[in-house]
Design an enzyme around this catalytic site. Structure first.
Site, PDB file in Angstrom:
ATOM      1  N   ASP A  14       0.655  -1.217   0.029  1.00  0.00           N
ATOM      2  CA  ASP A  14      -0.126  -0.097   0.080  1.00  0.00           C
ATOM      3  C   ASP A  14       0.821   1.265   0.185  1.00  0.00           C
ATOM      4  O   ASP A  14       1.807   1.242   0.813  1.00  0.00           O
ATOM      5  CB  ASP A  14      -0.971  -0.028   1.290  1.00  0.00           C
ATOM      6  CG  ASP A  14      -2.100   0.959   1.098  1.00  0.00           C
ATOM      7  OD1 ASP A  14      -2.952   0.691   0.826  1.00  0.00           O
ATOM      8  OD2 ASP A  14      -1.608   2.231   1.465  1.00  0.00           O
ATOM      9  N   ASN A  53      -2.967  13.247  -4.119  1.00  0.00           N
ATOM     10  CA  ASN A  53      -4.170  13.761  -5.039  1.00  0.00           C
ATOM     11  C   ASN A  53      -4.645  14.891  -4.575  1.00  0.00           C
ATOM     12  O   ASN A  53      -4.867  15.630  -5.301  1.00  0.00           O
ATOM     13  CB  ASN A  53      -5.061  12.485  -4.697  1.00  0.00           C
ATOM     14  CG  ASN A  53      -5.000  11.191  -5.919  1.00  0.00           C
ATOM     15  OD1 ASN A  53      -4.270  11.172  -6.737  1.00  0.00           O
ATOM     16  ND2 ASN A  53      -5.633  10.106  -5.171  1.00  0.00           N
ATOM     17  N   ASP A  57      -2.372   9.393 -10.728  1.00  0.00           N
ATOM     18  CA  ASP A  57      -2.344   8.534 -11.669  1.00  0.00           C
ATOM     19  C   ASP A  57      -1.086   8.227 -12.286  1.00  0.00           C
ATOM     20  O   ASP A  57      -0.608   7.162 -12.568  1.00  0.00           O
ATOM     21  CB  ASP A  57      -3.395   8.781 -12.960  1.00  0.00           C
ATOM     22  CG  ASP A  57      -4.807   8.832 -12.651  1.00  0.00           C
ATOM     23  OD1 ASP A  57      -5.177   8.136 -11.443  1.00  0.00           O
ATOM     24  OD2 ASP A  57      -5.559   9.355 -13.256  1.00  0.00           O
ATOM     25  N   GLU A 114      -4.693   2.792  -4.090  1.00  0.00           N
ATOM     26  CA  GLU A 114      -3.426   2.373  -4.105  1.00  0.00           C
ATOM     27  C   GLU A 114      -2.917   1.206  -3.214  1.00  0.00           C
ATOM     28  O   GLU A 114      -1.818   0.915  -2.926  1.00  0.00           O
ATOM     29  CB  GLU A 114      -2.608   3.635  -3.179  1.00  0.00           C
ATOM     30  CG  GLU A 114      -3.011   3.553  -1.642  1.00  0.00           C
ATOM     31  CD  GLU A 114      -4.425   4.008  -1.536  1.00  0.00           C
ATOM     32  OE1 GLU A 114      -4.699   4.689  -0.193  1.00  0.00           O
ATOM     33  OE2 GLU A 114      -5.194   4.281  -2.259  1.00  0.00           O
TER      34      GLU A 114
END
Length: 318
Positions: free
Chosen positions: A190, A198, A207, A233
């Site tokens: 993770d 973001n 992305d 993620e």
């Protein structure tokens, strides 16, 4: 389905040929029925057809056409078309094309021995047209199936496998463990604080991080290892034929490679990893659950680290 159609179509001819004492043709009809049946069974049970089925059917088809043309040119010509069609239901397009070429050459040769040249030309032209239509249609279906399979099994952003393949490949690993005692280890990975990426840099930057991460993971792993994006993620990695000790070295190499990514200037990307080797008799949910728990431990112990059992590698141990 094809096996059932073959049974319904060929069995009456097999019975008729036997009643008319055409033993050779009756035997060939029965061999073809058996071949179609085996093909259907293997495809349904094992999802693949062994070469022995082709070895049984192709000579049977050739002999059947030879006997049919020997009995009547028209009779042989009629059976040339279904013979060409069946090839594309029994094998890949490449092998069907080779088989179809052989059927075409044999049928035209046998027909030319019993018919007038003008009729032979018409027969050759129509059989060629059918063959070309078959190979074109089969190729289009093959491409469409490949595209659909790719869309159903891969993540569109990263190109990694998705949940569908995750379940299937983990199930295969468990079967190999039960049957051959082959070790497999699962990594739960993770990205740390990905939401902040973001929020601060935008979703397009996020992305870009995920795409770069996918490239780094694939470059770090072996060709027989598998990577899955579960959403956001969250990723899983299946290491085949690998113990937890070996997986720990892989995970640490991967963690350091992720830290070395330069996607966003001034921002260091880190990841937490949990490791779980498959135990004998363990279910899929239990295996995934252990990997998730170790990932959670990595998160609670400061992130940017790897957890395998009670062994922890922290970011300041490099």
């Amino acid at each position: 389905m094809l096996a059932l159609v073959a049974l319904l179509l060929l069995l009456p001819f097999a019975i008729l040929n036997a009643v008319q004492e055409q033993v050779g043709q009756a035997v060939i009809d029965l061999l073809l029925i058996i071949g179609f049946g085996l093909n259907g069974w293997f495809h349904y049970v094992r999802r693949a057809t062994p070469g022995v089925v082709f070895i049984l059917m192709l000579p049977s088809m050739a002999l059947g056409l030879t006997l049919a043309f020997g009995n009547s040119p028209a009779y042989g010509a009629f059976w040339s078309y279904p013979a060409a069609i069946c090839a594309y239901f029994l094998m890949s397009v490449r092998w069907a094309l080779v088989t179809n070429a052989a059927i075409y050459g044999l049928a035209v040769f046998l027909f030319s021995s019993h018919a007038e040249p003008a009729l032979v030309v018409r027969f050759a032209a129509t059989l060629l047209a059918v063959s070309l239509a078959l190979v074109t249609g089969a190729r289009m279906i093959e491409i469409s199936f490949s595209d659909l399979n790719r869309l159903a099994t891969t993540d569109p952003l990263t190109g990694l496998f998705n949940r569908t393949m995750f379940t299937e490949l983990l199930s295969d690993a468990i079967k190999l463990k039960d049957r051959s005692n082959l070790d497999s280890t699962l990594l739960a990975l993770d990205l740390d604080h990905f939401k902040k990426v973001n929020d601060r840099y935008g979703h397009s930057a996020g992305d870009g991080v995920l795409i770069a991460l996918a490239r780094v993971i694939k470059a770090t792993l072996r060709s027989n290892d598998h990577v899955f994006r579960m959403g956001g993620e969250e990723f899983f990695i299946l290491l085949s034929g690998t113990t937890r000790e070996q997986a720990w070295h892989v995970a640490e190499k991967l963690r350091l490679n992720i830290r070395g990514m330069e996607v966003i200037p001034g921002h260091t990307v880190t990841a937490s990893i949990g490791i779980a080797q498959l135990d004998a008799g363990e279910t899929m949910d239990e295996w995934i659950g252990r990997a998730d728990r170790h990932l959670y431990q990595a998160k609670t112990r400061g992130r940017d680290c790897t957890v395998v059992l009670t062994r922890v590698v922290l970011r300041d141990s490099e």
